[in-house]
Every structure is written in C-alpha cells, then in structure tokens.
Design a protein around this motif. Structure first.
Motif, short mmCIF file in Angstrom:
data_model
loop_
_atom_site.label_atom_id
_atom_site.label_comp_id
_atom_site.label_asym_id
_atom_site.label_seq_id
_atom_site.Cartn_x
_atom_site.Cartn_y
_atom_site.Cartn_z
N GLY A 132 0.80 -1.22 0.00
CA GLY A 132 0.00 0.00 0.00
C GLY A 132 0.84 1.27 0.00
N GLY A 133 2.08 1.17 -0.47
CA GLY A 133 2.95 2.34 -0.51
C GLY A 133 3.59 2.69 0.82
N ASN A 134 3.49 1.80 1.81
CA ASN A 134 4.07 2.05 3.13
C ASN A 134 5.42 1.38 3.24
OD1 ASN A 134 1.70 3.41 4.09
ND2 ASN A 134 0.73 1.41 4.21
N GLN A 135 6.44 2.17 3.64
CA GLN A 135 7.76 1.62 3.85
C GLN A 135 8.05 1.57 5.35
OE1 GLN A 135 7.48 4.22 1.38
NE2 GLN A 135 7.21 2.57 -0.09
N VAL A 136 8.84 0.58 5.75
CA VAL A 136 9.19 0.37 7.15
C VAL A 136 10.71 0.22 7.24
CG1 VAL A 136 8.94 -1.17 9.13
CG2 VAL A 136 6.98 -0.74 7.64
N MET A 137 11.30 0.94 8.20
CA MET A 137 12.73 0.80 8.46
C MET A 137 12.92 -0.32 9.48
SD MET A 137 14.08 4.75 8.79
CE MET A 137 12.98 5.15 10.15
N VAL A 138 13.84 -1.23 9.20
CA VAL A 138 14.23 -2.25 10.16
C VAL A 138 15.46 -1.71 10.86
CG1 VAL A 138 15.00 -4.63 10.48
CG2 VAL A 138 13.33 -4.09 8.69
#
Length: 178
Positions: A132-138
């Motif tokens: 859905g266009g959401n990025q997450v930083m690990v």
C-alpha cells in the motif's frame, strides 16, 4: 547497497535468482519499485566471483512472480545457472536525480536512528515495503544504542523528522518503548 567497481560507485538493483528455461534466460529479483524499473538500464554489472562484469540486456519478459531476462553471452541453461544468486548493479551516477528531501533506500542503510529525546535506537539495517505504498525501516541494535531490541519504524513524514546523510543520522518521533 553501494559498492565500488573500477573507481565508480555502484548501486545494487537486484539479483539473478536462477535459470529460466533452457536457452540461457535468467530469473531476476528486482529491488526497484516497480520491479520493471531495473529494465530501464540496458547494461548491468554482475558480481561474479567478486569481480563486476558488464552484460547487456537483450530481451525481457514480465511474469507474475518476477522477471525473466536474456543477457548477451548467456546462451544455455548451464551458463544461466552459473549466475544464480549473483547481484545486479549499475553505476550510481546512472540513477535518476531525486528531489532534495528524497532518498534511495541504499542511502538510508547504516544510518543511526535517534529519537526526539536523544536516545539512539539503533541503525537502519534495511527498508521493507509493507504494501500500500508504506515503507518500514528495520532498525537493529548496535554498539551505543539504548538496548538490544530490533525495531520496525514506519518511514512516514510524521515520524521521520530529518534525514542527515552527511552526519549519518535519522531523527524520528518514536518512543523507545513502542
């Protein structure tokens, strides 16, 4: 990821996963978004045995699970299999220019993450597209971080307040106990 080859900086755009068929085509896993953007580059550098070698993209096909690509000089299944798990790069100078507040994912990897209280939460290991266009930083714990916990922090305008690539730091509005 960024690497040096023949005095030029390289950016990893994907990898060859395995052979596709018997005529030398390879399956490609692209890190670009959309995945077909990797095909915008007619020449790829492949890391074979620690050495970067140039291959021209002859042809490509989009499949439901990825890309199939024909490379110059790779004409049979054995040659294609020999490229399994090989990284694909292009010179960083060939990447499109970004706006001032935009970054490529590889530019954020390795940056330390600090919250508004001055607590060092860790270091960016990677970024994920959660759909859905959401990025997450690990964010992985590292020497100097407040604890040993891995964190997943959304890469969103309301959370990521400042990215300073020169200082190697990302300022976030994120509590340590989230």
């Amino acid at each position: 990821m960024s690497h040096q080859a023949a005095d030029q900086e390289l950016t990893i755009l994907g990898k060859v996963t395995t052979a596709f068929g018997i005529k030398g085509w390879v399956k490609v896993y692209s890190y670009t978004d959309p995945m077909t953007n990797i095909l915008d580059y007619p020449n790829w550098l492949l890391n074979i045995g620690g050495e970067w070698k140039t291959f021209r993209v002859k042809d490509s096909q989009v499949h439901s699970k990825g890309l199939a690509v024909a490379l110059d000089g790779i004409n049979d299944r054995d040659a294609a299999l020999a490229l399994s798990q090989v990284e694909i790069a292009v010179p960083t100078s060939e990447l499109p220019e970004l706006e001032d507040d935009e970054y490529y994912w590889f530019q954020l990897q390795g940056l330390k993450v600090v919250n508004t209280h001055g607590e060092w939460l860790g270091q960016v290991k990677e970024l994920l597209d959660s759909g859905g266009g959401n990025q997450v930083m690990v964010i992985n714990a590292c020497e100097g971080s407040i604890d040993r916990q891995q964190r997943l922090i959304p890469y969103a305008e309301t959370i990521v307040l400042k990215v300073d690539t020169e200082q190697g730091e990302i300022l976030v509005d994120w509590e340590a106990d989230f």
